[in-house]
Design a protein around this motif. Structure first.
Motif, PDB file in Angstrom:
ATOM      1  N   ALA A 136      27.731  20.666  61.242  1.00  0.00           N
ATOM      2  CA  ALA A 136      27.518  19.419  61.735  1.00  0.00           C
ATOM      3  C   ALA A 136      26.410  19.489  63.076  1.00  0.00           C
ATOM      4  O   ALA A 136      25.565  18.640  63.198  1.00  0.00           O
ATOM      5  N   ARG A 137      26.674  20.579  63.791  1.00  0.00           N
ATOM      6  CA  ARG A 137      25.665  20.844  64.981  1.00  0.00           C
ATOM      7  C   ARG A 137      24.461  21.243  64.622  1.00  0.00           C
ATOM      8  O   ARG A 137      23.391  20.482  65.147  1.00  0.00           O
ATOM      9  N   ARG A 138      24.280  22.063  63.723  1.00  0.00           N
ATOM     10  CA  ARG A 138      23.015  22.347  63.395  1.00  0.00           C
ATOM     11  C   ARG A 138      22.185  21.183  62.293  1.00  0.00           C
ATOM     12  O   ARG A 138      20.945  20.854  62.337  1.00  0.00           O
ATOM     13  N   LYS A 139      23.050  20.521  61.653  1.00  0.00           N
ATOM     14  CA  LYS A 139      22.508  19.294  61.006  1.00  0.00           C
ATOM     15  C   LYS A 139      21.837  18.339  62.067  1.00  0.00           C
ATOM     16  O   LYS A 139      20.773  17.472  61.792  1.00  0.00           O
ATOM     17  N   ASN A 140      22.544  18.015  63.056  1.00  0.00           N
ATOM     18  CA  ASN A 140      21.937  17.295  64.324  1.00  0.00           C
ATOM     19  C   ASN A 140      20.727  17.774  64.863  1.00  0.00           C
ATOM     20  O   ASN A 140      19.667  17.121  65.075  1.00  0.00           O
ATOM     21  N   GLU A 141      20.790  19.101  65.051  1.00  0.00           N
ATOM     22  CA  GLU A 141      19.703  20.012  65.631  1.00  0.00           C
ATOM     23  C   GLU A 141      18.556  20.288  64.840  1.00  0.00           C
ATOM     24  O   GLU A 141      17.299  20.067  65.417  1.00  0.00           O
ATOM     25  N   GLN A 142      18.477  20.193  63.369  1.00  0.00           N
ATOM     26  CA  GLN A 142      17.342  20.267  62.647  1.00  0.00           C
ATOM     27  C   GLN A 142      16.869  19.123  62.068  1.00  0.00           C
ATOM     28  O   GLN A 142      17.652  18.264  61.386  1.00  0.00           O
ATOM     29  N   GLN A 143      15.474  19.098  62.070  1.00  0.00           N
ATOM     30  CA  GLN A 143      14.811  17.823  61.307  1.00  0.00           C
ATOM     31  C   GLN A 143      14.913  18.271  59.597  1.00  0.00           C
ATOM     32  O   GLN A 143      14.669  17.409  58.942  1.00  0.00           O
ATOM     33  N   GLU A 144      14.700  19.616  59.410  1.00  0.00           N
ATOM     34  CA  GLU A 144      14.655  19.960  57.950  1.00  0.00           C
ATOM     35  C   GLU A 144      15.892  20.655  57.691  1.00  0.00           C
ATOM     36  O   GLU A 144      16.646  21.280  58.356  1.00  0.00           O
ATOM     37  N   SER A 145      16.140  20.853  56.306  1.00  0.00           N
ATOM     38  CA  SER A 145      17.040  21.548  55.854  1.00  0.00           C
ATOM     39  C   SER A 145      17.006  23.092  55.838  1.00  0.00           C
ATOM     40  O   SER A 145      15.744  23.594  56.011  1.00  0.00           O
ATOM     41  N   THR A 146      18.141  23.701  55.959  1.00  0.00           N
ATOM     42  CA  THR A 146      17.971  25.109  55.965  1.00  0.00           C
ATOM     43  C   THR A 146      17.319  25.875  54.565  1.00  0.00           C
ATOM     44  O   THR A 146      17.436  25.168  53.607  1.00  0.00           O
ATOM     45  N   ALA A 147      16.391  26.504  54.754  1.00  0.00           N
ATOM     46  CA  ALA A 147      15.707  27.310  53.302  1.00  0.00           C
ATOM     47  C   ALA A 147      16.417  28.621  53.378  1.00  0.00           C
ATOM     48  O   ALA A 147      16.450  29.438  54.459  1.00  0.00           O
ATOM     49  N   VAL A 148      16.871  29.142  52.231  1.00  0.00           N
ATOM     50  CA  VAL A 148      17.540  30.251  52.009  1.00  0.00           C
ATOM     51  C   VAL A 148      16.595  31.138  51.256  1.00  0.00           C
ATOM     52  O   VAL A 148      16.125  30.731  50.098  1.00  0.00           O
ATOM     53  N   ARG A 149      16.335  32.207  51.506  1.00  0.00           N
ATOM     54  CA  ARG A 149      15.326  33.203  50.853  1.00  0.00           C
ATOM     55  C   ARG A 149      16.151  34.289  50.079  1.00  0.00           C
ATOM     56  O   ARG A 149      17.323  34.959  50.683  1.00  0.00           O
TER      57      ARG A 149
END
Length: 271
Positions: A5-18
């Motif tokens: 939830a915190r990172r969802k609020n902090e990030q404008q974009e979704s996480t990219a997984v490599r």
């Protein structure tokens, strides 16, 4: 507030997984394909070459298989990992394989580019913690009857160890319906996009348990916003030692990939 939830609020974009050179969560719709279980070198190599030719970016194949019956084929274990390593070296395809026991992590991690946590182990918190420490990308399947909240908290166990390279995979949940193997929750895909920053996959093979239903459900998942698909493919599904009823042969997989491209394009993705 929890990590997701915190990172969802902090990030404008979704996480990219490599995973190797493959980016999950970007403009590309990523397809993971291959057999449920590694049966032989010839079987996995032939499948890898064909799914790669048809557009799959990652190879799946289980060396360790959780089965309902202890008398069913449960994988070739260490021999399966050796076969998978050889096929990976020949094709260059990054591999996704299941980890069932933290005691096997060191050996599995030598071969795997991505560790799969199956539905039966979604709430195996000791395993989730150890996988989080490994720092390898993790493919986390939804539990047999887990809520979205329980699923996201399982992801938290991995992320709490400093590993945010987590992909969530909807693979159907157990309901009263028995015509299909599970009941696919398409709603989970856009819901998870609202609740988290993590990429979301759909596994229509386990979700339906019927090869005839894999393609239409896969297309529905793409339309709903899935970042990728996990598809079981076998050269001869009728002879498969595991999950033959839900596996596509090469011709059916080729047809699915052809049908998937325009649907992906319609929602701004490409394969």
């Amino acid at each position: 507030m929890n990590l997701i939830a915190r990172r969802k609020n902090e990030q404008q974009e979704s996480t990219a997984v490599r995973v190797g050179d493959v980016i999950i969560g970007g403009p590309q719709l990523v397809v993971i394909a291959g057999p449920c279980a590694i049966e032989s070198y010839e079987q996995i190599l032939g499948t890898a070459l064909e799914v790669q030719r048809l557009g799959a970016s990652l190879l799946r194949g289980g060396a360790y298989k959780p089965r309902t019956s202890p008398y069913s084929f449960r994988g070739k274990r260490e021999e399966g990992l050796e076969i998978l390593a050889q096929v990976k070296a020949l094709t260059g395809l990054p591999v996704v394989t299941e980890i069932m026991d933290a005691r096997d992590l060191e050996e599995v991690a030598k071969v795997a580019d991505m560790l799969q946590i199956g539905s039966r182990n979604m709430q195996n918190y000791t395993l989730l913690t150890e996988v989080g420490k490994s720092k390898l990308p993790v493919f986390l399947k939804r539990g047999l009857a887990s809520t979205l909240e329980e699923w996201l908290y399982a992801a938290e166990y991995i992320m709490a160890e400093g590993n945010d390279q987590v992909v969530l995979c909807e693979r159907g949940i157990r309901t009263f319906e028995n015509y299909t193997r599970n009941t696919v929750d398409i709603t989970a895909i856009p819901a998870l996009k609202e609740l988290s920053h993590l990429p979301v996959f759909l596994d229509p093979s386990h979700g339906t348990g019927r090869a005839s239903l894999v393609s239409p459900v896969a297309l529905g998942g793409i339309a709903a916003g899935a970042d990728g698909l996990m598809i079981e493919v076998h050269p001869q599904p009728e002879l498969a030692l595991s999950d033959g009823d839900q596996s596509l042969d090469f011709e059916a997989f080729a047809e699915l990939m052809e049908r998937a491209r325009p649907v992906a394009k319609a929602v701004g993705r490409e394969i």
